[in-house]
Design a protein around this motif. Structure first.
Motif, short mmCIF file in Angstrom:
data_model
loop_
_atom_site.label_atom_id
_atom_site.label_comp_id
_atom_site.label_asym_id
_atom_site.label_seq_id
_atom_site.Cartn_x
_atom_site.Cartn_y
_atom_site.Cartn_z
N ILE A 4 0.83 -1.20 0.00
CA ILE A 4 0.00 0.00 0.00
C ILE A 4 0.86 1.25 0.00
O ILE A 4 0.70 2.16 -0.81
N PHE A 5 1.82 1.31 0.94
CA PHE A 5 2.62 2.51 1.06
C PHE A 5 3.56 2.69 -0.13
O PHE A 5 3.85 3.80 -0.55
N THR A 6 4.03 1.56 -0.68
CA THR A 6 4.89 1.66 -1.86
C THR A 6 4.12 2.19 -3.06
O THR A 6 4.60 3.05 -3.80
N SER A 7 2.89 1.68 -3.24
CA SER A 7 2.09 2.11 -4.39
C SER A 7 1.55 3.51 -4.23
O SER A 7 1.28 4.19 -5.22
N SER A 8 1.37 3.93 -2.98
CA SER A 8 0.80 5.26 -2.76
C SER A 8 1.74 6.37 -3.18
O SER A 8 1.33 7.41 -3.70
N VAL A 9 3.05 6.17 -2.94
CA VAL A 9 4.08 7.16 -3.27
C VAL A 9 3.67 8.53 -2.74
O VAL A 9 3.59 9.52 -3.46
N LEU A 10 3.39 8.58 -1.43
CA LEU A 10 2.97 9.84 -0.83
C LEU A 10 4.14 10.80 -0.74
O LEU A 10 5.28 10.41 -0.52
N ALA A 11 3.82 12.09 -0.87
CA ALA A 11 4.86 13.11 -0.79
C ALA A 11 5.41 13.18 0.62
O ALA A 11 4.70 12.96 1.58
N LYS A 12 6.68 13.53 0.73
CA LYS A 12 7.31 13.69 2.03
C LYS A 12 7.91 15.09 2.12
O LYS A 12 9.11 15.28 1.98
N PRO A 13 7.04 16.10 2.33
CA PRO A 13 7.48 17.49 2.25
C PRO A 13 8.46 17.91 3.33
O PRO A 13 9.08 18.94 3.22
N PHE A 14 8.61 17.11 4.40
CA PHE A 14 9.48 17.54 5.48
C PHE A 14 10.72 16.68 5.59
O PHE A 14 11.35 16.57 6.63
N GLU A 15 11.08 16.00 4.49
CA GLU A 15 12.21 15.08 4.50
C GLU A 15 13.51 15.77 4.90
O GLU A 15 14.37 15.18 5.50
N GLY A 16 13.64 17.05 4.56
CA GLY A 16 14.89 17.73 4.80
C GLY A 16 15.10 18.13 6.25
O GLY A 16 16.19 18.49 6.64
N LYS A 17 14.03 18.10 7.06
CA LYS A 17 14.12 18.52 8.44
C LYS A 17 14.27 17.29 9.32
O LYS A 17 13.35 16.52 9.48
N THR A 18 15.45 17.13 9.90
CA THR A 18 15.72 15.91 10.64
C THR A 18 16.05 16.17 12.10
O THR A 18 16.51 15.27 12.80
N SER A 19 15.85 17.40 12.61
CA SER A 19 16.13 17.68 14.00
C SER A 19 15.03 17.08 14.87
O SER A 19 13.85 17.14 14.53
N GLY A 20 15.42 16.50 16.01
CA GLY A 20 14.44 15.93 16.91
C GLY A 20 13.88 14.63 16.38
O GLY A 20 14.29 14.10 15.36
N VAL A 21 12.90 14.10 17.11
CA VAL A 21 12.29 12.83 16.73
C VAL A 21 11.34 13.00 15.56
O VAL A 21 10.77 14.07 15.35
N GLY A 22 11.16 11.92 14.80
CA GLY A 22 10.25 11.95 13.67
C GLY A 22 8.83 11.60 14.10
O GLY A 22 8.59 10.54 14.68
N ILE A 23 7.89 12.49 13.85
CA ILE A 23 6.49 12.31 14.25
C ILE A 23 5.61 12.18 13.01
O ILE A 23 5.63 13.05 12.13
N PHE A 24 4.87 11.11 12.93
CA PHE A 24 3.89 10.92 11.87
C PHE A 24 2.51 11.06 12.49
O PHE A 24 2.14 10.32 13.39
N VAL A 25 1.75 12.05 12.02
CA VAL A 25 0.39 12.26 12.53
C VAL A 25 -0.56 11.36 11.76
O VAL A 25 -0.80 11.56 10.57
N GLY A 26 -1.09 10.35 12.46
CA GLY A 26 -1.92 9.37 11.79
C GLY A 26 -3.35 9.81 11.59
O GLY A 26 -3.92 9.64 10.51
#
Length: 279
Positions: free
Chosen positions: A16-38
């Motif tokens: 599902i996630f591979t086929s969705s190819v969702l955009a990752k607009p915050f990929e460049g910001k890596t400070s702190g922990v990574g939070i995914f809002v579900g």
């Protein structure tokens, strides 16, 4: 059979996630922990007015961005949850992805120590009964034991733990964040019928209650946080701070702003510490 279902779900999530190819607009910001809002939704017994939920989402998003700018976290994935519906996104499989995220959210609610079936909506009740069994909610000893776990980490089901791991691996997310706005009510000076309010009048009482669930994507451990605001007296303070001409809409936005900041602060402080210790 359970192992087969877990493996099947893992393969499905990957596809599902591979086929969705969702955009990752915050990929460049890596400070702190990574939070995914579900998901940000309402699973309380009273349906939240759409404009209330929309305002809450906007304020929560702003609180996350404020903490992101401080280097305490970085959001990953996308912000489709902030919009209205999935059709506009145009991504293949997004509805199925959101269904999985919804199930992770309801799983976290169902297994949480504060869950009360009598205060949930029909969808949440049905999910909890399927997950835990109808007899569970008639067992006073089990309910009492559950409540003793308030403030402590707990596990979601193995199936949803596997799903959370898949999301975390796909988006480099350390944690999944879910919010359940269970109650948001306004009483006006001249009316107690919330459904008929225009939000342009002056309120006499505003009440907001919300839960949030921070899930460690590697372990499936959950931290459950709670915020409650019953602003009868504090409305006077808000009026003094922002002016007596403030409408119900203005005051509600202020309350959502305060709650959103509390959620993110609690998530970044107590939430992460509790999950780091484990159980």
């Amino acid at each position: 059979m359970e192992l087969i279902r877990i493996v099947s779900l893992s393969l499905m999530m990957t596809l599902i996630f591979t086929s969705s190819v969702l955009a990752k607009p915050f990929e460049g910001k890596t400070s702190g922990v990574g939070i995914f809002v579900g998901e940000v939704a309402c699973y309380g017994e009273h349906e939240i007015r759409p404009e209330f939920l929309a305002t809450f989402k906007e304020q929560l998003w702003q609180a996350l961005k404020d903490f992101e700018s401080k280097g305490k976290l970085h959001t990953v994935g996308d912000d489709q949850w902030l919009g209205n519906g999935n059709a506009a996104s145009g991504f293949a499989g997004i509805i199925r992805v959101n269904t999985v995220l919804r199930d992770i959210h309801m799983d976290a609610i169902a297994y949480g120590p504060s869950f009360a079936k009598e205060s949930a909506n029909a969808q949440m009740i049905h999910y909890a009964e399927r997950a835990l069994g109808e007899d569970y909610f008639w067992d006073d000893e089990k309910i009492a034991a559950r409540k003793k776990l308030i403030g402590k980490p707990y596990h979601i089901s193995p199936k949803m733990t596997n799903a959370a791991k898949t999301v975390g691996e796909e988006y480099d997310a350390d944690y999944l964040l879910f919010c359940n706005l269970v109650d948001s009510d306004i009483q006006l000076k001249n009316s107690i019928f919330n459904a008929s309010t225009t939000l342009s009048e002056r309120p006499k009482q505003i009440k907001v209650a919300s839960y949030f669930y921070l899930i460690d994507t590697k372990t499936g451990l959950v931290y459950e946080g709670y915020n409650f605001s019953d602003k009868t007296g504090q409305i006077l303070n808000l009026l003094g701070q922002y002016g007596k001409a403030m409408t119900a809409q203005n005051l509600l936005q202020c309350m959502f702003e305060v709650q959103s900041k509390r959620i993110v602060e609690d998530m970044c402080n107590a939430g992460q510490k509790v999950l780091a210790k484990g159980n």
